[in-house]
Design an enzyme around this catalytic site. Structure first.
Site, PDB file in Angstrom:
ATOM      1  N   HIS A 124      54.174  -4.487   2.456  1.00 41.21           N
ATOM      2  CA  HIS A 124      54.003  -5.842   1.935  1.00 41.21           C
ATOM      3  C   HIS A 124      53.190  -5.837   0.640  1.00 41.21           C
ATOM      4  CE1 HIS A 124      53.341 -10.281   2.366  1.00 41.21           C
ATOM      5  NE2 HIS A 124      52.259  -9.971   1.675  1.00 41.21           N
ATOM      6  N   GLU A 125      52.028  -5.200   0.670  1.00 39.61           N
ATOM      7  CA  GLU A 125      51.172  -5.206  -0.514  1.00 39.61           C
ATOM      8  C   GLU A 125      51.808  -4.463  -1.681  1.00 39.61           C
ATOM      9  OE1 GLU A 125      48.722  -7.055  -1.038  1.00 39.61           O
ATOM     10  OE2 GLU A 125      48.473  -7.776   1.008  1.00 39.61           O
TER      11      GLU A 125
ATOM     12  N   HIS B 170      53.946  -6.620  -3.706  1.00 40.30           N
ATOM     13  CA  HIS B 170      53.241  -7.366  -4.754  1.00 40.30           C
ATOM     14  C   HIS B 170      53.032  -6.496  -5.999  1.00 40.30           C
ATOM     15  CE1 HIS B 170      52.523 -10.906  -2.388  1.00 40.30           C
ATOM     16  NE2 HIS B 170      51.876 -10.234  -1.459  1.00 40.30           N
TER      17      HIS B 170
ATOM     18  N   HIS C  46      56.277  -6.536  -7.786  1.00 32.75           N
ATOM     19  CA  HIS C  46      56.431  -7.848  -8.428  1.00 32.75           C
ATOM     20  C   HIS C  46      55.620  -7.882  -9.718  1.00 32.75           C
ATOM     21  CE1 HIS C  46      56.143 -12.539  -7.878  1.00 32.75           C
ATOM     22  NE2 HIS C  46      56.742 -12.189  -8.994  1.00 32.75           N
TER      23      HIS C  46
END
Length: 611
Positions: A470-471, A474, A477
């Site tokens: 998940h991290e 980011h 992104h």
């Protein structure tokens, strides 16, 4: 900086400038660089603010502000990021002070009515011009932010807002510093840590009396709460974990909430929640309240079923161990019996499962999957300067063109004074520079996974693998964004969207093929058995009712603090736990680590639900 055009974008294909970041600054150098950055940036604002209406142009107003924002953002991150990660307490302290000074400066610049007026004049002048959409959005956002700072209000009101904003920034910094610097240690005997695996126990330091030291950092807290079968140990740790820095942070939280309410009122909002939500899809707190109530109602039956199952497991556990059964689930029971549901209903043994997720294998698999999905190549920069020897730096290129995309740091293990959550910090925005070239993006993933020792590797629980995925989403992104302006680079998107890429990408940790690619047994490299994989994937639905009801509790408390006068955090949390979760809160629990920054100001992207 001239207004960006499509042809200019196409021409902006020279090699990307390198990272301008450095991590060897001393405390004195941080202090000196902070003063120089403030002075240099203020000169640009002074120049823009002194322009006559007839002299206003895109280049000398919006272009000048965008150009200085790029440089300021990079330098500011270089100065205030060390407070979260530096192993040197003196440097962390200097970085914290730099953050306070820069935050005060940010407030001063955000309250420049002269600059705001020049932007208004520019908008009027460019009303019928053909600005690119992002440049137009930048102009409109600056005006929107100016109004949200009260620059359209009387000067006396502006001064009140300015002082409140300055105080809020200091409080948020101090609140998080207190949590980062917490060094609480709880001593336990081996018997008091019953149920925890031998590799965990052997990794703990010992007191002079021979007891084992348990900290409140994630690699200790989560395994203990999931596996320790001694209820009193879990109770003590749960209470201490949720009461970290209670004395100082309770006072900070109260002042934060009061000041936010006052600022919202000065700006014409009914409460702080409405002020924040104006920028979100919900728009107002009534919409949020209705959504939370409806969702809680839909999850109520599932939550009741899950509580009944956990209570039956607790009854069995108490009978087997000769413990009294009180017929209730407590806050310190939740993670333990959530884990027991996985073990009994889905036959997922987390201790066995983690043996297939050594850090090196997970990292290699994760990086391989992201490279394939996004058409990128990652290259480890051996010996690259960083803030700690454990940190690794990777360069990222587009696999097809070879074009440099950015760089990312991985800082995965806990240490004293380090940021205690899992977060992605944007360190250098990927955006256009004044000469039309593109600056590469740089980000850091900061986490707190179990550190390897001489006798044992770092083994990840599956939910830690999910957090990692998940991290890192980011991070991608942050790097893959192709914004023109620093204000819109990376994860600086609308708040409603910021979690979407990572939540989509983390789904890969629930699919067989990617799970196989990021797992082998740490002793003999055998692949994870299909039967174990199937059980793990089925367990995805375990505890979803209570998990999401707890999220609603957190959201309800957040809304209460920022919509009601004099709402007490502990009392409100206890009330919502009883009403929605059906599990009483621990008496005296503080829980301030979640809400203080939930409606805060400048923070890294982070996932506070982990707390």
């Amino acid at each position: 900086m001239a207004p960006p055009t499509d042809s200019a974008m196409e021409a902006a294909a020279p090699p990307c400038p390198a990272s301008h970041l450095r991590w060897d600054l001393t405390a004195a150098q941080i202090q000196d660089a902070t003063a120089k950055l403030i002075e240099k940036t203020k000169r640009v604002y002074d120049t823009v603010g002194a322009l006559a209406q007839g002299d206003i142009s895109y280049e000398n107003t919006l272009g000048a502000l965008a150009a200085v924002e790029v440089e300021y953002t990079v330098q500011r991150n270089m100065l205030d990021f060390p407070q979260h990660v530096s192993p040197c307490k003196e440097v962390r302290a200097a970085s914290t002070e730099a953050d306070k000074k820069l935050s005060e400066f940010d407030v001063e610049m955000s309250m420049r009515r002269d600059v705001y007026q020049r932007i208004i004049w520019l908008q009027e002048k460019l009303e019928n011009s053909s600005l690119k959409p992002e440049a137009k959005r930048y102009l409109e956002r600056l005006i929107k932010l100016g109004r949200r700072s009260g620059l359209h209000l009387p000067e006396e009101t502006q001064e009140k807002i300015k002082e409140i904003k300055k105080r809020l920034s200091v409080l948020c910094i101090d609140f998080n510093k207190n949590l980062n610097e917490d060094t609480t240690v709880l001593p336990f005997s081996r018997e008091e840590l019953g149920g925890l695996p031998e590799d965990f126990l052997s990794s703990l330091e010992k007191t002079e009396e021979g007891n084992l030291k348990v900290t409140l950092k994630y690699p200790h807290y989560f395994p203990l709460m999931k596996k320790c079968h001694v209820p009193e140990t879990r109770r003590l740790v749960e209470k201490q974990f949720n009461s970290r820095c209670k004395e100082e942070n309770c006072l900070i939280l109260k002042e934060l909430v009061d000041l936010r309410a006052k600022k919202a009122a000065l700006l014409g909002f009914e409460n702080h929640a409405d002020f924040v939500l104006e920028m979100n899809m919900a728009k107002d707190c009534q919409t949020v309240a209705s959504f939370l109530d409806e969702l809680a109602a839909k999850l109520r039956v599932l939550g009741e079923q899950e509580r009944a199952l956990m209570l039956s497991l607790k009854r069995q556990e108490c009978e087997q161990r000769g413990l009294p059964f009180d017929g209730r689930l407590h806050a310190w029971d939740l993670r333990f019996y959530m884990n027991r549901v996985q073990e009994t209903l889905y036959q997922v043994d987390q201790n066995l499962l983690k043996e297939f997720f050594p850090m090196e294998v997970v990292t290699a698999g994760l990086l391989g999957i992201y490279q394939e999905l996004l058409g990128l190549t990652f290259r480890l920069e051996e010996g690259a300067p960083a803030w700690h020897p454990d940190v690794q730096l990777y360069a990222v290129q587009d696999a097809h063109s070879g074009q440099a995309v950015g760089k990312f740091y991985l800082d995965l293990y806990p240490r004293e004074g380090k940021y205690g959550h899992a977060a992605c910090f944007g360190l250098q925005p990927g955006c256009l520079l004044p000469d039309g070239s593109r600056q590469i993006s740089v980000a850091a993933m900061v986490a707190n996974f179990t550190k390897p020792t001489q006798n044992a590797p770092s083994l990840l629980q599956h939910d830690e693998v999910e957090t990692y995925f998940h991290e890192f989403g980011h991070v991608m992104h942050q790097l893959c964004s192709q914004a023109d302006f620093a204000m819109f680079s990376g994860t600086h998107v609308e708040r409603d969207f910021v979690e979407a890429p990572s939540q989509m990408l983390e789904n890969w940790v629930w699919e067989k093929e990617p799970l196989r690619r990021m797992s082998t047994h740490y002793k003999n490299s055998v692949p994870i058995p299909d039967q174990l994989l199937e059980k793990l994937i089925k367990s995805r639905q375990a505890n979803t009712g209570l998990f999401n009801l707890r999220q609603i509790v957190l959201a309800k408390v957040d809304q209460a603090l920022h919509t009601q006068m004099d709402a007490d955090p502990a009392e409100e949390y206890a009330r919502q736990c009883d009403k929605i979760l059906g599990v009483p809160a621990t008496p005296g629990r503080f829980c301030g680590g979640i809400w203080a920054v939930s409606h805060g100001d400048a923070m890294p992207h982070t996932d506070y639900w982990l707390d």
